[in-house]
Design a protein around this motif. Structure first.
Motif: not given
Length: 195
Positions: A103-113, A145-147, A84-88
């Motif tokens: 990570l949310r947009e491309e993988a549908g994931l969130e991370a705590s660490d 989100d709205d991705f 997963p990657a993306g532009l600033l």
């Protein structure tokens, strides 16, 4: 021997010309440079690809699997195994926040660490693009989100790959995306990817 570290340095630009600029975040220009301390030398031309920078995420689950994408990249004429990657591309956005968003947009994931790995220039001979690499752990499902995936992303495949298999593919030369290889090798070198 010079110091074993990169250092900031600016050579004089005597002229600059836009070759392509539109409403996207990347542009191409030509700069004519003057060698410092050599005012009698002719200025020389260098192409500069303006790029806002990007983030790359090694998302590792509790089973030591890494989340991967299989995505077509037109300039190379290949479908690459990527992370997963993306532009600033959000003004003023911190790289870590961009990594969380991607990570949310491309993988549908969130991370705590989150752990920052390194920052590198992609191709400093033509661009000032900075890549920020992260390892994400403590993963859970997240709303995208709205991705909406479109164009090449609409054909993207995703899946989990054992870290050992992914690292072996990188070392064997089966993976050609430099950012994926850099991220994996840095994560392993820093002890953040068990194999």
């Amino acid at each position: 021997m010079p110091e074993l570290a990169d250092r900031d340095e600016e050579w004089p630009v005597v002229r600059s010309e836009d070759l392509h600029r539109d409403d996207w975040v990347v542009a191409l220009r030509a700069d004519w440079l003057q060698r410092p301390g050599h005012p009698d030398d002719q200025p020389f031309k260098r192409l500069v690809l303006e790029h806002p920078g990007a983030v790359v995420i090694v998302a590792v689950d509790d089973q030591q699997r890494v989340f991967c994408l299989w995505q077509y990249r037109h300039p190379a004429g290949r479908r690459f195994v990527e992370l997963p990657a993306g532009l600033l591309d959000v003004a003023g956005e911190d790289p870590l926040e961009a990594a969380r968003r991607e990570l949310r947009e491309e993988a549908g994931l969130e991370a705590s660490d989150w752990t920052a790995l390194t920052t590198t220039y992609s191709s400093p001979g033509i661009s000032g693009e900075l890549l920020h690499y992260f390892v994400a752990r403590g993963l859970s499902a997240a709303d995208r989100d709205d991705f909406v995936a479109e164009h090449e992303e609409a054909e993207m495949q995703t899946g989990w790959v054992p870290a050992a298999d992914l690292l072996a593919a990188a070392v064997d030369g089966a993976l050609g995306d430099a950012h994926t290889v850099i991220a994996l090798l840095m994560a392993q070198a820093r002890g953040l990817l068990e194999v």
